[in-house]
Motif scaffolding. Structure first.
Motif, PDB file in Angstrom:
ATOM      1  N   PRO A  71       0.829  -1.214   0.000  1.00  0.00           N
ATOM      2  CA  PRO A  71       0.000   0.000   0.000  1.00  0.00           C
ATOM      3  C   PRO A  71       0.856   1.254   0.000  1.00  0.00           C
ATOM      4  CG  PRO A  71       0.011  -1.046   2.160  1.00  0.00           C
ATOM      5  CD  PRO A  71       0.702  -1.996   1.235  1.00  0.00           C
ATOM      6  N   LYS A  72       0.327   2.292  -0.601  1.00  0.00           N
ATOM      7  CA  LYS A  72       0.982   3.586  -0.658  1.00  0.00           C
ATOM      8  C   LYS A  72       0.058   4.640  -0.068  1.00  0.00           C
ATOM      9  CE  LYS A  72       4.812   2.854  -3.258  1.00  0.00           C
ATOM     10  NZ  LYS A  72       6.180   3.268  -2.874  1.00  0.00           N
ATOM     11  N   VAL A  73       0.655   5.609   0.605  1.00  0.00           N
ATOM     12  CA  VAL A  73      -0.083   6.769   1.098  1.00  0.00           C
ATOM     13  C   VAL A  73       0.417   7.980   0.322  1.00  0.00           C
ATOM     14  CG1 VAL A  73      -0.569   8.252   3.074  1.00  0.00           C
ATOM     15  CG2 VAL A  73      -0.400   5.772   3.382  1.00  0.00           C
ATOM     16  N   PHE A  74      -0.497   8.647  -0.376  1.00  0.00           N
ATOM     17  CA  PHE A  74      -0.132   9.796  -1.192  1.00  0.00           C
ATOM     18  C   PHE A  74      -0.517  11.084  -0.469  1.00  0.00           C
ATOM     19  CE2 PHE A  74      -0.743   6.305  -4.155  1.00  0.00           C
ATOM     20  CZ  PHE A  74       0.373   6.416  -4.973  1.00  0.00           C
ATOM     21  N   THR A  75       0.378  12.064  -0.550  1.00  0.00           N
ATOM     22  CA  THR A  75       0.136  13.345   0.104  1.00  0.00           C
ATOM     23  C   THR A  75       0.430  14.491  -0.855  1.00  0.00           C
ATOM     24  OG1 THR A  75       2.383  13.415   1.009  1.00  0.00           O
ATOM     25  CG2 THR A  75       0.653  12.465   2.407  1.00  0.00           C
ATOM     26  N   VAL A  76      -0.211  15.618  -0.592  1.00  0.00           N
ATOM     27  CA  VAL A  76       0.063  16.865  -1.297  1.00  0.00           C
ATOM     28  C   VAL A  76       0.372  17.908  -0.237  1.00  0.00           C
ATOM     29  CG1 VAL A  76      -0.809  18.620  -2.869  1.00  0.00           C
ATOM     30  CG2 VAL A  76      -1.538  16.241  -3.152  1.00  0.00           C
ATOM     31  N   THR A  77       1.566  18.494  -0.294  1.00  0.00           N
ATOM     32  CA  THR A  77       1.964  19.507   0.677  1.00  0.00           C
ATOM     33  C   THR A  77       1.753  20.892   0.078  1.00  0.00           C
ATOM     34  OG1 THR A  77       3.611  18.034   1.659  1.00  0.00           O
ATOM     35  CG2 THR A  77       3.827  20.387   2.110  1.00  0.00           C
ATOM     36  N   LEU A  78       1.018  21.723   0.803  1.00  0.00           N
ATOM     37  CA  LEU A  78       0.691  23.080   0.363  1.00  0.00           C
ATOM     38  C   LEU A  78       1.429  24.068   1.251  1.00  0.00           C
ATOM     39  CD1 LEU A  78      -3.175  22.532   0.277  1.00  0.00           C
ATOM     40  CD2 LEU A  78      -1.552  22.048  -1.561  1.00  0.00           C
ATOM     41  N   ALA A  79       2.122  25.020   0.655  1.00  0.00           N
ATOM     42  CA  ALA A  79       2.808  26.067   1.416  1.00  0.00           C
ATOM     43  C   ALA A  79       1.933  27.315   1.359  1.00  0.00           C
ATOM     44  CB  ALA A  79       4.194  26.338   0.851  1.00  0.00           C
ATOM     45  N   LEU A  80       1.084  27.486   2.376  1.00  0.00           N
ATOM     46  CA  LEU A  80       0.125  28.588   2.383  1.00  0.00           C
ATOM     47  C   LEU A  80       0.800  29.883   2.805  1.00  0.00           C
ATOM     48  CD1 LEU A  80      -2.882  26.757   4.080  1.00  0.00           C
ATOM     49  CD2 LEU A  80      -2.081  26.644   1.714  1.00  0.00           C
TER      50      LEU A  80
END
Length: 282
Positions: free
Chosen positions: A87-96
Motif C-alpha cells: 500500500p501507498k499513502v499519497f500526500t500533497v503539501t501546500l505552502a500557504l
C-alpha cells in the motif's frame, strides 16, 4: 465516450496555480475551465469551492508518497514469478502564504475565533477532511487535480523570515473516495479558446513538384500548423489573417517517381481529413 483534449504539446510549465477546498464529497466542476483570469476561473468552479488564497511561489505544491517498494517474489524455477503491491499513502503539501482564519484552521486543525477577532489555537488539533481542487495554469492551457476526500493538517513549523514571505505548510493526505483516490486531467485548453480543428476544402493544384507552391483553402488554417504530404512535412507555410488559406512548399521526398499522398493540415486543435495529392517527380 470521454472527450479528447487536443494539443500537440502536452507539457506543462505551471506559471500560475490555484487551490480550492470544499466540503468532502463535493463533485468536481465540469471541465474545462475558463482560465483567462482568476475571476473567470472562480465562476467556472462555482461557489461550492473556496480558494485557499496565496501559496509559495517556490514551494507552492509538492506531491509525495510513502510506503514500501514492490518486492519481487519467485521460485527456484521462476525467480521473478510475481511482484507484491504494497500500500501507498499519497500526500500533497501546500505552502500557504495567507494569514487568514481559514488558513489557520487548516494548519492548526480546527479552532475558534475570539471576541476580538483573533484565532484561538485548539488544545487538541483535529485534521480537517475536505475535497481538494488544484488548477495548474500554463498560458491558455491547464491541468486539473481533483481529490474527493483529503485530510488536512499542519506540517513543519512556521518561521518569520524578514527576507521572505512567511509560509505555513499544510499536508493533505489523500483518502479513498467513491471513485478511487482522485482524478487528474490531461493538458487541456480553457473555454476561452475555441477548439476547432482545421478543415481543407480545396488544394490547388492537386499535383506539384518538390519546391513548388500549393494553396490550401479551408477553415482554421492558423499558425502554428504543419502540412503533411503523407509522411513528409511541407516547407515554409504562409498564413492569411482570416485562417481560410495557407500556402506551402512541396517537400522533396526520399522515394522516386510520382508519389500519391494524403495531404493533411495539423494544428494544436487537431488534424484535417486527408486530401489526395500527387508529388510529381517525373
Amino acid at each position: 465516450m470521454a472527450p479528447t483534449y487536443l494539443t500537440k504539446d502536452p507539457v506543462l510549465v505551471p506559471n500560475t496555480g490555484y487551490i480550492f477546498v470544499a466540503p468532502e464529497g463535493t463533485p468536481k466542476p465540469v471541465l474545462p475551465y475558463d482560465i483567462r483570469t482568476e475571476r473567470t476561473l472562480r465562476d467556472s468552479v462555482g461557489t461550492s469551492w473556496a480558494s485557499i488564497g496565496n501559496t509559495s511561489l517556490e514551494n507552492g505544491l509538492t506531491h509525495d508518497s510513502e510506503g514500501d517498494d514492490p518486492e519481487v517474489l519467485g521460485t527456484w524455477q521462476k525467480p521473478a514469478l510475481r511482484t507484491t503491491n504494497p500500500p501507498k499513502v499519497f500526500t500533497v503539501t501546500l505552502a500557504l502564504a495567507d494569514f487568514t482564519i481559514d488558513t489557520y484552521r487548516l494548519y492548526y486543525g480546527g479552532g475558534d475565533v475570539a471576541a476580538d477577532g483573533s484565532f484561538v489555537i485548539p488544545s487538541v488539533p483535529a485534521a480537517q477532511t475536505k475535497a481538494l481542487l488544484v488548477v495548474a495554469v500554463d498560458g491558455d492551457r491547464h491541468v486539473v487535480e481533483y481529490y474527493e476526500r483529503v485530510s488536512l493538517i499542519g506540517a513543519e513549523g512556521v518561521t518569520y523570515d524578514p527576507a521572505a514571505l512567511t509560509e505555513m505548510q499544510v499536508v493533505a493526505t489523500i483518502l479513498s473516495g467513491a471513485n478511487g483516490l482522485g482524478q487528474i486531467s490531461p493538458v487541456m485548453w480553457g473555454k476561452a479558446v475555441e477548439i476547432n480543428p482545421p478543415t481543407v476544402t480545396e488544394v490547388t493544384p492537386a499535383t506539384g513538384a518538390p519546391g513548388s507552391q500549393v494553396v490550401i483553402t479551408g477553415t482554421n488554417l492558423t499558425a502554428p500548423a504543419t502540412v503533411w504530404f503523407g509522411v513528409y512535412e511541407g516547407v515554409n507555410p504562409v498564413y492569411t489573417p482570416t485562417g481560410t488559406q495557407l500556402t506551402v512548399t512541396v517537400p522533396d521526398p526520399v522515394e522516386t517517381g510520382d508519389l500519391p499522398v494524403q495531404l493533411k493540415v495539423e494544428t494544436n486543435f487537431g488534424e484535417s481529413a486527408g486530401t489526395s495529392f500527387t508529388i510529381d517527380q517525373s
